[in-house]
Design a protein around this motif. Structure first.
Motif, PDB file in Angstrom:
ATOM      1  N   HIS A  87       0.833  -1.209   0.000  1.00 25.96           N
ATOM      2  CA  HIS A  87       0.000   0.000   0.000  1.00 25.96           C
ATOM      3  C   HIS A  87       0.866   1.257   0.000  1.00 25.96           C
ATOM      4  O   HIS A  87       0.599   2.207  -0.756  1.00 25.96           O
ATOM      5  CB  HIS A  87      -0.906  -0.001   1.235  1.00 25.96           C
ATOM      6  N   LEU A  88       1.897   1.282   0.822  1.00 25.72           N
ATOM      7  CA  LEU A  88       2.729   2.471   0.918  1.00 25.72           C
ATOM      8  C   LEU A  88       3.422   2.797  -0.405  1.00 25.72           C
ATOM      9  O   LEU A  88       3.452   3.955  -0.838  1.00 25.72           O
ATOM     10  CB  LEU A  88       3.782   2.287   2.018  1.00 25.72           C
ATOM     11  N   VAL A  89       3.988   1.779  -1.044  1.00 26.57           N
ATOM     12  CA  VAL A  89       4.750   2.022  -2.267  1.00 26.57           C
ATOM     13  C   VAL A  89       3.866   2.617  -3.358  1.00 26.57           C
ATOM     14  O   VAL A  89       4.230   3.607  -4.013  1.00 26.57           O
ATOM     15  CB  VAL A  89       5.420   0.719  -2.758  1.00 26.57           C
ATOM     16  N   LYS A  90       2.682   2.049  -3.558  1.00 28.71           N
ATOM     17  CA  LYS A  90       1.823   2.495  -4.661  1.00 28.71           C
ATOM     18  C   LYS A  90       0.935   3.675  -4.287  1.00 28.71           C
ATOM     19  O   LYS A  90       0.820   4.648  -5.046  1.00 28.71           O
ATOM     20  CB  LYS A  90       0.974   1.324  -5.167  1.00 28.71           C
ATOM     21  N   ARG A  91       0.311   3.601  -3.136  1.00 25.71           N
ATOM     22  CA  ARG A  91      -0.693   4.607  -2.784  1.00 25.71           C
ATOM     23  C   ARG A  91      -0.102   5.845  -2.115  1.00 25.71           C
ATOM     24  O   ARG A  91      -0.577   6.952  -2.316  1.00 25.71           O
ATOM     25  CB  ARG A  91      -1.743   3.986  -1.863  1.00 25.71           C
ATOM     26  N   VAL A  92       0.921   5.655  -1.297  1.00 23.41           N
ATOM     27  CA  VAL A  92       1.500   6.784  -0.563  1.00 23.41           C
ATOM     28  C   VAL A  92       2.688   7.378  -1.317  1.00 23.41           C
ATOM     29  O   VAL A  92       2.759   8.592  -1.525  1.00 23.41           O
ATOM     30  CB  VAL A  92       1.929   6.345   0.850  1.00 23.41           C
ATOM     31  N   PHE A  93       3.611   6.523  -1.761  1.00 27.41           N
ATOM     32  CA  PHE A  93       4.789   7.023  -2.472  1.00 27.41           C
ATOM     33  C   PHE A  93       4.523   7.241  -3.960  1.00 27.41           C
ATOM     34  O   PHE A  93       5.286   7.934  -4.626  1.00 27.41           O
ATOM     35  CB  PHE A  93       5.964   6.057  -2.304  1.00 27.41           C
ATOM     36  N   GLY A  94       3.443   6.650  -4.498  1.00 35.21           N
ATOM     37  CA  GLY A  94       3.088   6.841  -5.894  1.00 35.21           C
ATOM     38  C   GLY A  94       4.041   6.187  -6.879  1.00 35.21           C
ATOM     39  O   GLY A  94       4.201   6.659  -8.009  1.00 35.21           O
ATOM     40  N   ILE A  95       4.667   5.092  -6.482  1.00 32.19           N
ATOM     41  CA  ILE A  95       5.611   4.379  -7.353  1.00 32.19           C
ATOM     42  C   ILE A  95       4.916   3.153  -7.933  1.00 32.19           C
ATOM     43  O   ILE A  95       4.400   2.318  -7.190  1.00 32.19           O
ATOM     44  CB  ILE A  95       6.870   3.956  -6.568  1.00 32.19           C
ATOM     45  N   ASP A  96       4.919   3.030  -9.246  1.00 31.86           N
ATOM     46  CA  ASP A  96       4.244   1.914  -9.908  1.00 31.86           C
ATOM     47  C   ASP A  96       5.192   0.727 -10.068  1.00 31.86           C
ATOM     48  O   ASP A  96       5.652   0.402 -11.165  1.00 31.86           O
ATOM     49  CB  ASP A  96       3.695   2.346 -11.263  1.00 31.86           C
ATOM     50  N   ASP A  97       5.523   0.116  -8.938  1.00 34.02           N
ATOM     51  CA  ASP A  97       6.232  -1.163  -8.950  1.00 34.02           C
ATOM     52  C   ASP A  97       5.164  -2.202  -9.282  1.00 34.02           C
ATOM     53  O   ASP A  97       4.473  -2.715  -8.402  1.00 34.02           O
ATOM     54  CB  ASP A  97       6.861  -1.399  -7.581  1.00 34.02           C
ATOM     55  N   SER A  98       5.023  -2.489 -10.563  1.00 39.01           N
ATOM     56  CA  SER A  98       3.817  -3.140 -11.103  1.00 39.01           C
ATOM     57  C   SER A  98       3.341  -4.333 -10.290  1.00 39.01           C
ATOM     58  O   SER A  98       2.166  -4.423  -9.930  1.00 39.01           O
ATOM     59  CB  SER A  98       4.067  -3.577 -12.554  1.00 39.01           C
ATOM     60  N   LEU A  99       4.243  -5.261  -9.988  1.00 37.57           N
ATOM     61  CA  LEU A  99       3.840  -6.496  -9.336  1.00 37.57           C
ATOM     62  C   LEU A  99       4.456  -6.638  -7.943  1.00 37.57           C
ATOM     63  O   LEU A  99       4.659  -7.740  -7.457  1.00 37.57           O
ATOM     64  CB  LEU A  99       4.213  -7.695 -10.222  1.00 37.57           C
ATOM     65  N   ASP A 100       4.740  -5.497  -7.311  1.00 37.76           N
ATOM     66  CA  ASP A 100       5.136  -5.428  -5.894  1.00 37.76           C
ATOM     67  C   ASP A 100       6.439  -6.152  -5.588  1.00 37.76           C
ATOM     68  O   ASP A 100       6.577  -6.799  -4.548  1.00 37.76           O
ATOM     69  CB  ASP A 100       4.013  -5.978  -5.005  1.00 37.76           C
ATOM     70  N   VAL A 101       7.420  -5.994  -6.457  1.00 35.89           N
ATOM     71  CA  VAL A 101       8.704  -6.663  -6.234  1.00 35.89           C
ATOM     72  C   VAL A 101       9.417  -6.098  -5.012  1.00 35.89           C
ATOM     73  O   VAL A 101       9.914  -6.850  -4.162  1.00 35.89           O
ATOM     74  CB  VAL A 101       9.607  -6.537  -7.480  1.00 35.89           C
ATOM     75  N   PHE A 102       9.466  -4.772  -4.907  1.00 32.38           N
ATOM     76  CA  PHE A 102      10.156  -4.174  -3.764  1.00 32.38           C
ATOM     77  C   PHE A 102       9.423  -4.486  -2.457  1.00 32.38           C
ATOM     78  O   PHE A 102      10.042  -4.868  -1.464  1.00 32.38           O
ATOM     79  CB  PHE A 102      10.273  -2.655  -3.935  1.00 32.38           C
ATOM     80  N   ALA A 103       8.109  -4.330  -2.448  1.00 30.19           N
ATOM     81  CA  ALA A 103       7.339  -4.516  -1.217  1.00 30.19           C
ATOM     82  C   ALA A 103       7.398  -5.943  -0.708  1.00 30.19           C
ATOM     83  O   ALA A 103       7.368  -6.182   0.509  1.00 30.19           O
ATOM     84  CB  ALA A 103       5.886  -4.102  -1.444  1.00 30.19           C
ATOM     85  N   VAL A 104       7.474  -6.912  -1.600  1.00 25.21           N
ATOM     86  CA  VAL A 104       7.469  -8.319  -1.199  1.00 25.21           C
ATOM     87  C   VAL A 104       8.890  -8.868  -1.074  1.00 25.21           C
ATOM     88  O   VAL A 104       9.286  -9.383  -0.020  1.00 25.21           O
ATOM     89  CB  VAL A 104       6.643  -9.168  -2.185  1.00 25.21           C
TER      90      VAL A 104
END
Length: 418
Positions: A308-325
């Motif tokens: 949620h933070l990466v896409k919604r708060v930071f606005g970064i389109d890490d398409s398939l959540d590689v960094f977050a996961v």
């Protein structure tokens, strides 16, 4: 050759058989596990491009590993101060009877090659649906030689991080932290997909994603269990905690989704499982069975929040959540290794026996920063080079709208005509 000169052990047939099996399991993680996991998450018009990326990376990295990758990662690094190996290029000196520990050197080369393959393949999830295929090819080869192989040498090739007691059993730093850092930089440089973040595309085929996650789960037994490089108690415990961490992380992710949305999704469960697998990876051979519970719960909760933070708060389109996961999971597991490797908590202890908890935690953090920052900086430079060579790394707006399956490969993943 220098890297094998000190080897005096006899061949262990049981260890050889297990690592041969693990090699096949880790390759199975990329082909078809990761390929299908990612393919189900993208638009139908891009499913084939993701499969193509993973398959092409497998071929390209295999060639790079043969030419220089293995030599940089596992060659003699005494002349470089522990930063990279300087021999064994083109696998020179590796014969049928050459040993690496108690394994045939050829088996060690092949097993480690499967790790080198899946690491840049993980990054595919960050730039999916908007990158030029030529950029994928150039970037993946240069990245594995400039980032993956040196960081691998630092930890697993008796390099400077290993000498300072940093612990990474199967790739929290070498695989997941480096891939996660690269994914974040690539996503920022490529900029978001059309419509992001207001139009968040739903996975076009969750069934494929769940099937791919299942293949990754099974393959991870080779990933973590095989990293013991022997058929014994360490491999058995690594396999057990790998499975349990995945289960607890999947349950945690599912419970959070259920509490927030009143329903649990198959993609969420699958993603939670992968988070648990990534997080336990650096600790797998160093911890006791009970530690899989807190590691799995932490993986599911923290990685869920980071998506949620990466896409919604930071606005970064890490398409398939590689960094977050993978990035966050690998970092979390690397730090938790210092906690749960303590003998008082059922672990096997630190590689430097005289070291205390605070110092070990500090060196785990240093290892993370070194691998992550090097990967991020190199990714920026390599993608800049790709852009200069290709006239840009992102496809045009029309190509993106039509889909990469047709515009990049002249094929379709599905024939939708009735």
């Amino acid at each position: 050759m220098p890297a094998f000169a000190a080897e005096a052990k006899a061949l262990d047939p049981a260890a050889t058989a297990w690592v041969l099996t693990a090699t096949a399991l880790v390759l199975f993680m990329t082909l078809p596990g990761l390929s299908l996991f990612y393919a189900g998450l993208v638009h139908a018009r891009n499913v084939l491009s993701v499969l193509m990326h993973c398959a092409a990376i497998t071929c390209l990295v295999s060639a790079a590993w043969f030419v220089a990758g293995y030599g940089i990662a596992f060659g003699d690094g005494s002349g470089s101060g522990g930063w990279f190996g300087m021999d064994l290029w083109f696998l020179t000196g590796i014969a049928v009877d050459t040993l690496k520990g108690e394994l045939p050197a050829s088996v060690h080369v092949a097993f480690q090659m499967t790790f080198a393959i899946i690491t840049p393949a993980l990054i595919v999830g960050a730039y999916a649906e908007r990158i030029r295929f030529g950029a994928v090819a150039i970037y993946s080869v240069l990245w594995v030689l400039i980032v993956y192989a040196p960081v691998c040498h630092w930890l697993w090739g008796e390099g400077w991080l290993a000498a300072n007691g940093v612990m990474d059993f199967a790739g929290g730093i070498v695989v997941h932290a480096t891939a996660g850092a690269a994914a974040l930089v690539a996503a920022v440089m490529l900029k978001p997909r059309r419509g992001f973040p207001h139009e968040m595309p739903l996975p076009h085929n969750p069934g494929i994603t769940v099937a791919g996650a299942g293949m990754l789960w099974v393959g991870w037994f080779g990933f973590n269990g095989g990293s013991a490089l022997a058929a014994g108690g360490s491999a058995g415990m690594a396999l057990l905690v790998t499975h349990m961490s995945a289960a607890f992380a999947g349950l945690t992710w599912m419970a959070i989704e259920w509490s927030k949305h009143g329903k649990a999704s198959s993609v969420g469960l699958a993603t939670g499982v992968i988070a648990g697998l990534a997080t336990v990876t650096p600790a797998a051979g160093y911890i006791g069975a009970w530690a899989a519970l807190p590691i799995g719960i932490a993986a599911g909760a923290i990685c869920f929040r980071m998506t949620h933070l990466v896409k919604r708060v930071f606005g970064i389109d890490d398409s398939l959540d590689v960094f977050a996961v993978h990035g966050v999971g690998g970092a979390l597991g690397t730090l938790l290794t210092a906690v749960f490797a303590l003998p008082a908590l059922g672990g096997v202890g630190y590689t430097l026996a005289e070291r205390g908890f605070g110092e070990q935690l500090g060196w785990q953090a240093i290892g993370l920063l070194a691998g992550g920052l090097w990967s991020a900086a190199a990714t920026w430079g390599i993608l800049k080079l790709c852009g200069a060579l290709l006239g840009g790394i992102r496809v045009g707006a029309e190509q993106e709208a039509e889909g990469l399956d047709v515009t990049a490969h002249g094929e379709r993943g599905y024939d939708l005509k009735l």
